[in-house]
Design an enzyme around this catalytic site. Structure first.
Site, PDB file in Angstrom:
ATOM      1  N   PHE A 243       0.805  -1.222   0.000  1.00 14.73           N
ATOM      2  CA  PHE A 243       0.000   0.000   0.000  1.00 14.73           C
ATOM      3  C   PHE A 243       0.839   1.273   0.000  1.00 14.73           C
ATOM      4  O   PHE A 243       0.389   2.329   0.425  1.00 14.73           O
ATOM      5  CB  PHE A 243      -0.963   0.015   1.198  1.00 14.73           C
ATOM      6  CG  PHE A 243      -1.655  -1.292   1.428  1.00 14.73           C
ATOM      7  CD1 PHE A 243      -2.567  -1.785   0.514  1.00 14.73           C
ATOM      8  CD2 PHE A 243      -1.378  -2.050   2.552  1.00 14.73           C
ATOM      9  CE1 PHE A 243      -3.193  -3.006   0.713  1.00 14.73           C
ATOM     10  CE2 PHE A 243      -2.007  -3.277   2.760  1.00 14.73           C
ATOM     11  CZ  PHE A 243      -2.917  -3.758   1.840  1.00 14.73           C
ATOM     12  N   ILE A 467       1.798  -6.679  -5.573  1.00 16.57           N
ATOM     13  CA  ILE A 467       1.590  -6.489  -4.136  1.00 16.57           C
ATOM     14  C   ILE A 467       0.186  -6.939  -3.720  1.00 16.57           C
ATOM     15  O   ILE A 467      -0.346  -6.500  -2.701  1.00 16.57           O
ATOM     16  CB  ILE A 467       1.839  -5.028  -3.722  1.00 16.57           C
ATOM     17  CG1 ILE A 467       0.909  -4.070  -4.465  1.00 16.57           C
ATOM     18  CG2 ILE A 467       3.289  -4.644  -3.966  1.00 16.57           C
ATOM     19  CD1 ILE A 467       1.002  -2.627  -3.984  1.00 16.57           C
ATOM     20  N   ILE A 631     -11.293  -2.425 -18.490  1.00 16.69           N
ATOM     21  CA  ILE A 631     -11.026  -3.309 -17.365  1.00 16.69           C
ATOM     22  C   ILE A 631     -10.368  -4.580 -17.896  1.00 16.69           C
ATOM     23  O   ILE A 631     -10.925  -5.269 -18.749  1.00 16.69           O
ATOM     24  CB  ILE A 631     -12.318  -3.640 -16.606  1.00 16.69           C
ATOM     25  CG1 ILE A 631     -12.972  -2.347 -16.088  1.00 16.69           C
ATOM     26  CG2 ILE A 631     -12.033  -4.595 -15.461  1.00 16.69           C
ATOM     27  CD1 ILE A 631     -12.079  -1.500 -15.197  1.00 16.69           C
ATOM     28  N   GLN A 640      -9.877  -5.062  -6.420  1.00 19.74           N
ATOM     29  CA  GLN A 640      -9.154  -3.818  -6.181  1.00 19.74           C
ATOM     30  C   GLN A 640     -10.073  -2.732  -5.642  1.00 19.74           C
ATOM     31  O   GLN A 640      -9.743  -2.039  -4.680  1.00 19.74           O
ATOM     32  CB  GLN A 640      -8.502  -3.342  -7.479  1.00 19.74           C
ATOM     33  CG  GLN A 640      -7.192  -4.025  -7.799  1.00 19.74           C
ATOM     34  CD  GLN A 640      -6.088  -3.584  -6.859  1.00 19.74           C
ATOM     35  OE1 GLN A 640      -5.551  -2.495  -6.980  1.00 19.74           O
ATOM     36  NE2 GLN A 640      -5.761  -4.425  -5.902  1.00 19.74           N
ATOM     37  N   LYS A 703      -6.528   2.226 -17.615  1.00 19.86           N
ATOM     38  CA  LYS A 703      -6.037   3.381 -16.861  1.00 19.86           C
ATOM     39  C   LYS A 703      -5.318   2.982 -15.571  1.00 19.86           C
ATOM     40  O   LYS A 703      -4.417   3.680 -15.127  1.00 19.86           O
ATOM     41  CB  LYS A 703      -7.208   4.302 -16.494  1.00 19.86           C
ATOM     42  CG  LYS A 703      -7.814   5.079 -17.649  1.00 19.86           C
ATOM     43  CD  LYS A 703      -8.873   6.031 -17.114  1.00 19.86           C
ATOM     44  CE  LYS A 703      -9.491   6.888 -18.197  1.00 19.86           C
ATOM     45  NZ  LYS A 703     -10.470   7.852 -17.657  1.00 19.86           N
ATOM     46  N   GLY A 704      -5.727   1.925 -14.934  1.00 20.40           N
ATOM     47  CA  GLY A 704      -5.179   1.587 -13.616  1.00 20.40           C
ATOM     48  C   GLY A 704      -6.153   1.999 -12.534  1.00 20.40           C
ATOM     49  O   GLY A 704      -6.620   3.138 -12.501  1.00 20.40           O
ATOM     50  N   GLU A 707      -5.991   2.874  -6.881  1.00 24.26           N
ATOM     51  CA  GLU A 707      -6.284   3.888  -5.864  1.00 24.26           C
ATOM     52  C   GLU A 707      -7.701   4.459  -5.921  1.00 24.26           C
ATOM     53  O   GLU A 707      -8.269   4.838  -4.898  1.00 24.26           O
ATOM     54  CB  GLU A 707      -5.281   5.053  -5.979  1.00 24.26           C
ATOM     55  CG  GLU A 707      -4.088   4.908  -5.080  1.00 24.26           C
ATOM     56  CD  GLU A 707      -2.789   4.622  -5.820  1.00 24.26           C
ATOM     57  OE1 GLU A 707      -1.728   4.799  -5.221  1.00 24.26           O
ATOM     58  OE2 GLU A 707      -2.833   4.216  -6.991  1.00 24.26           O
TER      59      GLU A 707
END
Length: 745
Positions: A243, A467, A631, A640, A703-704, A707
């Site tokens: 994180f 991670i 996605i 996520q 995009k990712g 977060e």
């Protein structure tokens, strides 16, 4: 090329290894003769070491050495040598460098022994005498002694004011002004930080490190200890959560490497849970918001000011106040960001750094404005919706936030909301709140390699990390789809400094960066296969290009006539090929990307139940609508976002690292006292993706989303609590004592 895997809810390729225990983490690697190191932590926040007595520890049979600042020769002298790839401006912390104490729990010694238990006992015998100096650790007491929050750092954008806020605010018909705050938060991954350093016969090092970037750890070791990178191999095949805590090399890596080199033995150093509170954290922040609008809800003025903490030796900066210009159509925006130097360790990026912090305050203020206007909070956001960043006038590469609002509100049933606070009851007080989220969509340089073998298997590799995000899996999916292979014939390799370059895994950039590099290198393999197929006598693919064919089911087929095809095995055998190997270096198309703002977005809707007598708050429902581009894996993407929502709930209701300012030390430094969300806290979480492939950000259209799932959640919950109770709590976490005592407004 045929689509068969990308976007599908595929299981994690490493899932079985993780649940059966086959996956080995940093502290689980062992060799005969391995020594154990235990760190001795300092007990003051500022001062110097007058004397450190190691004699009693060294007298114990089996204790090999005790390292302190008095016996660590041969280390790099320049601060630059200690700067890692994610270091903020300033002078990085140098373990065991001198007698100077810069923060409480600073490592002051390392005890190395034959066994862990012996090292732990011997560490209690090390006696340290200090010369104590007056420290300062309370942010609120030192706001007047602040500095500008500026500095060169990857991903940081200096705040930029536009228009004339003061004039516009003075003329505004409706105004709100409020101050928001939250305490420090620590990452607390399940796996504690550890480094296992194997000293090889030739003097080289094989290092297993808990890290989000094996190349960053390799660089750090090389620079600090003056070693050739060829002599240092760093591996981190599995990471038990990070994180952001493992973006930078933490001090156990220095300690283990120091001991291994000095003793010419293999050494393991693992931090304790309390020691996990001795380095970086999400910084304490105090924010002031002013919003001015017309009576019809058009926002005319926004001021966002933040005070945040940093250490005395580095200048840690975050994008806290920058978000309003990305979300709201307002020509007069004031952004002020200040830092206060305190006697603490440098703060560290923590999931959605700056975004989770700044968006909480901004979206809570938007809710306050909506109530003052007697306007629906969603309507207020739609009325001030913008298709460009107001600070630079650039459009967004893609933005489906409006549709996120629509679909999220429909799924939640927002139209049934009674706008009056305390008006909805179901045994307990019920509140509905909503908020917007925004985060950066980044792409960074990355390399990847691929090796296709005659047996039909493919190996792809990059020195990135997984991670827990699912990097192994999406690398496998992308490679399998690009070449038309079954998933079981593809092996993804990562977490090894011998692999091609990848930047630190963080900032939600890995899928767009490493994923695109994997796609490109596999296309090079495909191109080579097609070329070799064309060389076979009588081949139907002579002179054909990739645009003319389809790769699927382990064969090349004519795009217009699938009956015309050649198996990969046939091509490899006919051309007498054992392997095809390719590499690819991905460089972001900055000329194209610089024309746009690249962001992910979210619309978060929350329901809470509040016990009016006890003040307890329970989140009972969350709907999160995500604008995250294409996605890549619906299952891991859902995980996520779910994880981000869990953390958002934790930020809103639970997490707070409490410091005793008499000592400058965090005192709730274990998981019994540092509260995090657990299964019993979890509501029904409904996640939906509003997809629009973003080919400006990446060739994959991704995009990712690491977060964005967290951003906005705390604000939505905070706003729901106000709707339930009529009490505006402006400090996180929203604990029951605050729910009982805050004044209703």
């Amino acid at each position: 090329m045929a689509t068969s895997f990308i976007g599908k809810p595929k299981n994690r390729v490493d899932g079985r290894d993780k649940v059966t225990g086959a996956a080995k983490y940093t502290a689980e690697f062992h060799r005969p003769g391995l020594l154990h190191g235990v760190v001795v932590s300092g007990t003051i926040a500022k001062g110097r070491i007058k004397n450190i007595d190691t004699a009693a520890a060294l007298e114990i049979k089996g204790v090999i050495e005790v390292f302190t600042h008095n016996n660590t020769p041969g280390l790099a002298w320049l601060d630059l040598s200690y700067k890692d790839m994610d270091a903020p401006p300033g002078n990085p912390f140098r373990p065991l460098h001198s007698d100077k104490i810069q923060f409480n729990m600073q490592p002051v010694a390392l005890v190395v022994a034959d066994s862990l238990e012996l090292a732990q006992y011997a560490a209690t015998l090390v006696k340290v005498d200090y010369e104590v100096e007056k420290h300062r650790t309370k942010l609120a007491d030192h706001l007047a002694d602040s500095i500008e929050g500026k500095g060169l750092r990857a991903g940081f954008t200096p705040p930029q004011s536009i228009g004339n806020f003061k004039e516009a605010y003075a003329d505004a018909e409706v105004k709100i002004e409020a101050e928001y705050s939250h305490g420090a938060e620590h990452h607390n991954p399940m796996e504690m930080h550890a480094s296992t350093v194997f000293y090889e016969e030739d003097g080289s090092l094989t290092v297993y490190d808990k890290t989000q970037g094996v190349l960053n750890s390799q660089h750090y070791i090389s620079m600090v200890f003056g070693l050739s990178k060829k002599k240092v191999r760093v591996l981190s095949p599995f990471v038990g959560g990070a994180f952001g805590s493992a973006l930078r090399p933490q001090y156990q890596l220095f300690m283990a490497t120091l001991a291994a080199l000095q003793l010419k033995r293999s050494v393991k150093v693992e931090l304790t849970r309390p020691q996990m509170f001795s380095f970086g954290h999400r910084p304490i922040t105090i924010q002031s918001l002013k919003l001015g609008a017309t009576t019809k809800g058009k926002i005319e003025a926004i001021s966002h000011q933040a005070y945040s903490e940093t250490s005395t030796f580095e200048k840690y900066v975050e994008n806290i106040v920058n978000w309003s210009a990305k979300l709201y159509d307002c020509g007069n925006i004031e952004q002020i960001y200040k830092l206060v130097r305190l006697d603490v360790y440098t703060p560290l990026d923590m999931r959605a750094p700056g975004g989770a912090t700044g968006m909480y305050a901004l979206e809570a203020a938007m809710d306050e404005l909506a109530y003052k206007l007697k306007m629906d909070p969603l309507e207020l956001r739609l009325k001030n919706y913008t298709e460009e960043d107001m600070s630079d006038g650039k459009p967004f590469s893609t933005k489906t936030l409006r549709e996120c609002f629509k679909q999220g509100a429909e799924r939640f049933g927002w139209e049934k909301r009674n706008p009056e606070p305390r008006s909805m009851k179901d045994g307990n007080l019920t509140g509905w709140g909503m908020a917007t989220g925004v985060w950066d969509a980044m792409q960074v340089p990355a390399r990847a390699k691929a090796e296709f073998s005659a047996d039909g298997t493919l190996r792809v590799g990059s020195a990135t990390a997984d991670i827990g995000t699912g990097t192994y899996t999406i690398m496998t999916q992308i490679a399998a789809e690009t070449l038309g292979l079954p998933l079981e014939k593809v092996t993804a390799e990562l977490g090894d400094s011998d692999l091609p370059f990848a930047f630190i895994e963080g900032g939600s950039s890995t899928a767009a960066s490493v994923g695109s590099a994997v796609q490109k290198v596999c296309r090079k393999i495909a191109k080579k296969l097609l070329k070799e197929a064309g060389k076979i006598k009588g081949s139907p693919f002579k002179g054909a290009g990739l645009e003319d064919v389809v790769f699927s089911d382990e064969k090349i087929s004519d795009k217009n006539d699938p009956s015309v095809n050649m198996m990969f095995s046939e091509i490899m055998k006919s051309r007498d090929l054992e392997k095809i190997q390719k590499k690819y270096m991905l460089l972001p198309n900055m000329l194209k990307q610089r024309k746009y703002n690249r962001n992910t977005h979210s619309a978060v809707f929350a329901e809470v139940k509040v016990d009016e007598d006890l003040g307890t708050i329970k989140v009972t429902r969350i709907v999160s609508a995500i604008d995250g581009g294409r996605i890549l894996n619906l299952k891991t993407a859902h995980s996520q976002i779910l994880g981000g929502v869990v953390w958002g709930i934790s930020m809103a209701l639970h997490e707070d690292s409490f410091m005793d300012h008499n000592f400058g030390r965090f005192i709730n430094h274990d998981l019994s006292k540092y509260h995090v969300s657990v299964n019993a806290d979890m509501p029904d979480v409904d996640i939906l993706f509003v997809e629009e492939p973003d080919h400006v950000v990446s060739s994959l259209g991704a995009k990712g989303i690491g977060e964005i799932g967290m951003v906005g959640v705390a604000a939505a919950i905070s706003n729901a609590v106000y709707h339930a109770t009529g009490k505006r709590i402006r400090s996180l976490p929203l604990t029951l004592d605050r729910a009982m005592t805050e004044t209703a407004i």
